[in-house]
Design a protein around this motif. Structure first.
Motif, PDB file in Angstrom:
ATOM      1  N   VAL A  55       0.835  -1.209   0.000  1.00 39.72           N
ATOM      2  CA  VAL A  55       0.000   0.000   0.000  1.00 39.72           C
ATOM      3  C   VAL A  55       0.868   1.256   0.000  1.00 39.72           C
ATOM      4  CG1 VAL A  55      -1.671   1.313   1.359  1.00 39.72           C
ATOM      5  CG2 VAL A  55      -1.976  -1.149   1.064  1.00 39.72           C
ATOM      6  N   SER A  56       2.000   1.205   0.711  1.00 42.11           N
ATOM      7  CA  SER A  56       2.909   2.361   0.729  1.00 42.11           C
ATOM      8  C   SER A  56       3.468   2.631  -0.659  1.00 42.11           C
ATOM      9  CB  SER A  56       4.038   2.114   1.724  1.00 42.11           C
ATOM     10  OG  SER A  56       3.530   1.960   3.036  1.00 42.11           O
ATOM     11  N   ARG A  57       3.877   1.544  -1.367  1.00 45.75           N
ATOM     12  CA  ARG A  57       4.380   1.735  -2.729  1.00 45.75           C
ATOM     13  C   ARG A  57       3.301   2.312  -3.639  1.00 45.75           C
ATOM     14  NH1 ARG A  57       6.960  -3.298  -1.647  1.00 45.75           N
ATOM     15  NH2 ARG A  57       5.281  -4.396  -2.744  1.00 45.75           N
ATOM     16  N   LEU A  58       2.079   1.772  -3.516  1.00 46.73           N
ATOM     17  CA  LEU A  58       0.984   2.306  -4.331  1.00 46.73           C
ATOM     18  C   LEU A  58       0.697   3.768  -3.987  1.00 46.73           C
ATOM     19  CD1 LEU A  58      -1.521  -0.698  -4.335  1.00 46.73           C
ATOM     20  CD2 LEU A  58      -0.010   0.032  -6.182  1.00 46.73           C
ATOM     21  N   THR A  59       0.770   4.075  -2.696  1.00 47.54           N
ATOM     22  CA  THR A  59       0.533   5.464  -2.277  1.00 47.54           C
ATOM     23  C   THR A  59       1.598   6.400  -2.834  1.00 47.54           C
ATOM     24  OG1 THR A  59      -0.448   4.621  -0.241  1.00 47.54           O
ATOM     25  CG2 THR A  59       0.132   6.945  -0.289  1.00 47.54           C
ATOM     26  N   ASP A  60       2.859   5.945  -2.818  1.00 45.83           N
ATOM     27  CA  ASP A  60       3.934   6.769  -3.393  1.00 45.83           C
ATOM     28  C   ASP A  60       3.713   6.992  -4.882  1.00 45.83           C
ATOM     29  OD1 ASP A  60       5.092   6.867  -0.912  1.00 45.83           O
ATOM     30  OD2 ASP A  60       6.452   5.173  -1.282  1.00 45.83           O
ATOM     31  N   LYS A  61       3.306   5.926  -5.579  1.00 44.95           N
ATOM     32  CA  LYS A  61       3.043   6.082  -7.011  1.00 44.95           C
ATOM     33  C   LYS A  61       1.899   7.065  -7.255  1.00 44.95           C
ATOM     34  CE  LYS A  61       4.660   1.488  -8.432  1.00 44.95           C
ATOM     35  NZ  LYS A  61       4.277   0.189  -9.053  1.00 44.95           N
ATOM     36  N   ILE A  62       0.847   6.918  -6.433  1.00 45.68           N
ATOM     37  CA  ILE A  62      -0.301   7.822  -6.602  1.00 45.68           C
ATOM     38  C   ILE A  62       0.094   9.264  -6.282  1.00 45.68           C
ATOM     39  CG2 ILE A  62      -2.577   8.398  -5.686  1.00 45.68           C
ATOM     40  CD1 ILE A  62      -3.033   5.384  -5.303  1.00 45.68           C
ATOM     41  N   ARG A  63       0.934   9.452  -5.242  1.00 46.56           N
ATOM     42  CA  ARG A  63       1.385  10.795  -4.890  1.00 46.56           C
ATOM     43  C   ARG A  63       2.213  11.400  -6.022  1.00 46.56           C
ATOM     44  NH1 ARG A  63       3.774   9.455  -0.741  1.00 46.56           N
ATOM     45  NH2 ARG A  63       2.105   9.798   0.773  1.00 46.56           N
ATOM     46  N   THR A  64       3.114  10.569  -6.588  1.00 46.92           N
ATOM     47  CA  THR A  64       3.925  11.055  -7.716  1.00 46.92           C
ATOM     48  C   THR A  64       3.045  11.418  -8.911  1.00 46.92           C
ATOM     49  OG1 THR A  64       5.731   9.627  -6.980  1.00 46.92           O
ATOM     50  CG2 THR A  64       5.856  10.501  -9.215  1.00 46.92           C
ATOM     51  N   ALA A  65       2.062  10.543  -9.177  1.00 45.51           N
ATOM     52  CA  ALA A  65       1.148  10.832 -10.292  1.00 45.51           C
ATOM     53  C   ALA A  65       0.336  12.097 -10.022  1.00 45.51           C
ATOM     54  CB  ALA A  65       0.220   9.641 -10.523  1.00 45.51           C
ATOM     55  N   ALA A  66      -0.047  12.293  -8.742  1.00 48.27           N
ATOM     56  CA  ALA A  66      -0.820  13.495  -8.404  1.00 48.27           C
ATOM     57  C   ALA A  66       0.019  14.754  -8.589  1.00 48.27           C
ATOM     58  CB  ALA A  66      -1.330  13.400  -6.966  1.00 48.27           C
ATOM     59  N   GLU A  67       1.291  14.702  -8.162  1.00 49.93           N
ATOM     60  CA  GLU A  67       2.159  15.861  -8.361  1.00 49.93           C
ATOM     61  C   GLU A  67       2.381  16.139  -9.844  1.00 49.93           C
ATOM     62  OE1 GLU A  67       5.682  15.062  -6.216  1.00 49.93           O
ATOM     63  OE2 GLU A  67       4.779  15.340  -4.221  1.00 49.93           O
ATOM     64  N   GLY A  69       0.328  15.267 -12.178  1.00 49.31           N
ATOM     65  CA  GLY A  69      -0.954  15.765 -12.683  1.00 49.31           C
ATOM     66  C   GLY A  69      -1.180  17.218 -12.324  1.00 49.31           C
ATOM     67  N   ARG A  70      -0.697  17.644 -11.141  1.00 53.06           N
ATOM     68  CA  ARG A  70      -0.821  19.047 -10.763  1.00 53.06           C
ATOM     69  C   ARG A  70      -0.013  19.929 -11.706  1.00 53.06           C
ATOM     70  NH1 ARG A  70       1.145  18.609  -6.097  1.00 53.06           N
ATOM     71  NH2 ARG A  70      -0.786  18.060  -5.016  1.00 53.06           N
ATOM     72  N   HIS A  71       1.203  19.471 -12.038  1.00 59.01           N
ATOM     73  CA  HIS A  71       2.022  20.227 -12.991  1.00 59.01           C
ATOM     74  C   HIS A  71       1.358  20.266 -14.365  1.00 59.01           C
ATOM     75  CE1 HIS A  71       5.599  21.953 -14.750  1.00 59.01           C
ATOM     76  NE2 HIS A  71       5.651  20.970 -15.646  1.00 59.01           N
ATOM     77  N   ASN A  72       0.836  19.117 -14.782  1.00 59.08           N
ATOM     78  CA  ASN A  72       0.148  19.079 -16.082  1.00 59.08           C
ATOM     79  C   ASN A  72      -1.105  19.947 -16.065  1.00 59.08           C
ATOM     80  OD1 ASN A  72       2.071  17.290 -17.053  1.00 59.08           O
ATOM     81  ND2 ASN A  72       0.903  15.480 -16.423  1.00 59.08           N
ATOM     82  N   THR A  73      -1.780  19.967 -14.909  1.00 61.96           N
ATOM     83  CA  THR A  73      -2.975  20.811 -14.795  1.00 61.96           C
ATOM     84  C   THR A  73      -2.619  22.285 -14.916  1.00 61.96           C
ATOM     85  OG1 THR A  73      -3.979  19.155 -13.349  1.00 61.96           O
ATOM     86  CG2 THR A  73      -4.941  21.361 -13.328  1.00 61.96           C
ATOM     87  N   LEU A  74      -1.482  22.681 -14.306  1.00 64.21           N
ATOM     88  CA  LEU A  74      -1.039  24.065 -14.416  1.00 64.21           C
ATOM     89  C   LEU A  74      -0.708  24.420 -15.864  1.00 64.21           C
ATOM     90  CD1 LEU A  74      -0.275  26.702 -13.009  1.00 64.21           C
ATOM     91  CD2 LEU A  74       2.009  25.757 -12.619  1.00 64.21           C
ATOM     92  N   LEU A  75       0.006  23.510 -16.539  1.00 64.95           N
ATOM     93  CA  LEU A  75       0.318  23.759 -17.952  1.00 64.95           C
ATOM     94  C   LEU A  75      -0.954  23.832 -18.794  1.00 64.95           C
ATOM     95  CD1 LEU A  75       3.412  21.409 -18.438  1.00 64.95           C
ATOM     96  CD2 LEU A  75       3.400  23.883 -18.100  1.00 64.95           C
ATOM     97  N   LEU A  76      -1.900  22.936 -18.487  1.00 66.82           N
ATOM     98  CA  LEU A  76      -3.159  22.942 -19.228  1.00 66.82           C
ATOM     99  C   LEU A  76      -3.942  24.228 -18.979  1.00 66.82           C
ATOM    100  CD1 LEU A  76      -5.130  21.402 -21.033  1.00 66.82           C
ATOM    101  CD2 LEU A  76      -6.084  20.342 -18.980  1.00 66.82           C
ATOM    102  N   ALA A  77      -3.912  24.717 -17.727  1.00 63.72           N
ATOM    103  CA  ALA A  77      -4.614  25.972 -17.426  1.00 63.72           C
ATOM    104  C   ALA A  77      -3.979  27.142 -18.176  1.00 63.72           C
ATOM    105  CB  ALA A  77      -4.591  26.226 -15.922  1.00 63.72           C
ATOM    106  N   LYS A  78      -2.638  27.186 -18.207  1.00 70.15           N
ATOM    107  CA  LYS A  78      -1.967  28.251 -18.951  1.00 70.15           C
ATOM    108  C   LYS A  78      -2.305  28.174 -20.437  1.00 70.15           C
ATOM    109  CE  LYS A  78       1.998  28.804 -15.840  1.00 70.15           C
ATOM    110  NZ  LYS A  78       3.475  28.713 -15.726  1.00 70.15           N
ATOM    111  N   ARG A  79      -2.271  26.955 -20.969  1.00 72.38           N
ATOM    112  CA  ARG A  79      -2.592  26.789 -22.384  1.00 72.38           C
ATOM    113  C   ARG A  79      -4.041  27.186 -22.674  1.00 72.38           C
ATOM    114  NH1 ARG A  79      -0.535  27.134 -27.314  1.00 72.38           N
ATOM    115  NH2 ARG A  79      -1.595  25.758 -28.790  1.00 72.38           N
TER     116      ARG A  79
END
Length: 229
Positions: A55-67, A69-79
C-alpha cells in the motif's frame, strides 16, 4: 470493613476461590495451543506488514502521479488561458471585419444606386438631345457650378504658383521669405525745392500701426466736442 481485613487473627478475612489448578499435561497442551496462536498471529502480522509495504508503494506512485498531474494541470490551465485570449482576439477582429464589411456593402449599394441614377440621367439627357430639346434646369445649374468650381481651383493654383515663384525669386536674391506685408522703404518728397524722386527712408522708416484687436469693442468711441473760440 477495613478493620476486619487488617486483623491478621481473623480467619474470615480471606475468601477461597473455587476451581482447580490444571494438571501439567493440560498446561503443556495450553502452551502448545498458545504457541500455535502466536505463530498464526505472527503470520498475520507479517501479511499485514507486506500489505502495508504494498500500500505504501501504491501510495507513493499515486502521490507522484498526483504531483505530475498538478504540474500538467497548471500547464493545461496556462494553455487554456492562451487559447481563450486568442479566441477573444480573433472574435474582436472578426467583429471589426464584419463591421467594415457592412460599411463596404452599404457603400457598394450607395454607389450602385448612384450609378443607376447617372445612367437614367444620361438616358434622359441623350433622349432630349436627340429630340432637340434643351437640357433640364438642374443639369444647367450643375454644369455652371462645375465650371465655377474649376475656375476657382485654377485661380487658386495660379495664385499658389505665383506666390511660390515670388518666394523663389526672393530666396535667390538673398532675401528672407516672409508672410508679412511689405513696408514702404522709399518716399517722394513734397517740396518745391526738390525733384519728385523717390528717396529711401533709411533707419527712420515710418511705423505702421497694427489692426485694432477684438477687445476694442468693449471701449466706447470718444465724442469729439467742437472747439469754441
Amino acid at each position: 470493613m477495613e478493620e476486619i481485613f487488617d486483623d491478621p487473627t481473623n480467619e474470615h478475612r480471606k475468601q477461597e476461590l473455587g476451581g482447580k489448578d490444571p494438571s501439567p499435561p493440560e498446561l503443556l497442551k495450553k502452551i502448545e495451543q498458545l504457541k500455535v496462536e502466536l505463530v498464526q498471529k505472527e503470520e498475520k502480522l507479517l501479511e499485514i506488514d507486506l500489505l502495508y509495504e504494498h500500500v505504501s508503494r501504491l501510495t507513493d506512485k499515486i502521490r507522484t502521479a498526483a504531483e505530475s498531474g498538478r504540474h500538467n494541470t497548471l500547464l493545461l490551465a496556462k494553455r487554456t488561458n492562451e487559447l481563450q485570449k486568442k479566441i477573444k482576439d480573433r472574435t474582436q477582429k472578426m467583429m471589426a471585419l464584419t463591421a467594415e464589411l457592412s460599411m463596404r456593402q452599404a457603400l457598394a449599394i450607395k454607389l450602385q444606386q448612384e450609378m443607376r441614377d447617372k445612367e437614367h440621367f444620361l438616358m434622359v439627357v441623350s433622349s432630349r438631345m436627340d429630340q432637340g430639346l434643351p437640357l433640364p434646369q438642374e443639369t444647367e445649374s450643375e454644369w455652371l457650378k462645375i465650371l465655377r468650381n474649376e475656375k476657382i481651383r485654377s485661380e487658386a493654383a495660379e495664385a499658389r504658383a505665383r506666390h511660390a515663384a515670388e518666394e523663389a525669386a526672393a530666396t535667390a536674391a538673398g532675401g528672407v521669405c516672409s508672410a508679412a506685408q511689405r513696408r514702404p522703404a522709399v518716399y517722394i518728397p513734397d517740396s518745391d525745392y526738390s525733384l519728385p524722386l523717390p528717396r529711401p527712408y533709411g533707419a527712420l522708416a515710418p511705423f505702421k500701426p497694427p489692426e485694432p484687436s477684438s477687445h476694442m469693442r468693449h471701449y466706447r468711441k470718444p465724442i469729439i466736442k467742437p472747439t469754441e473760440i
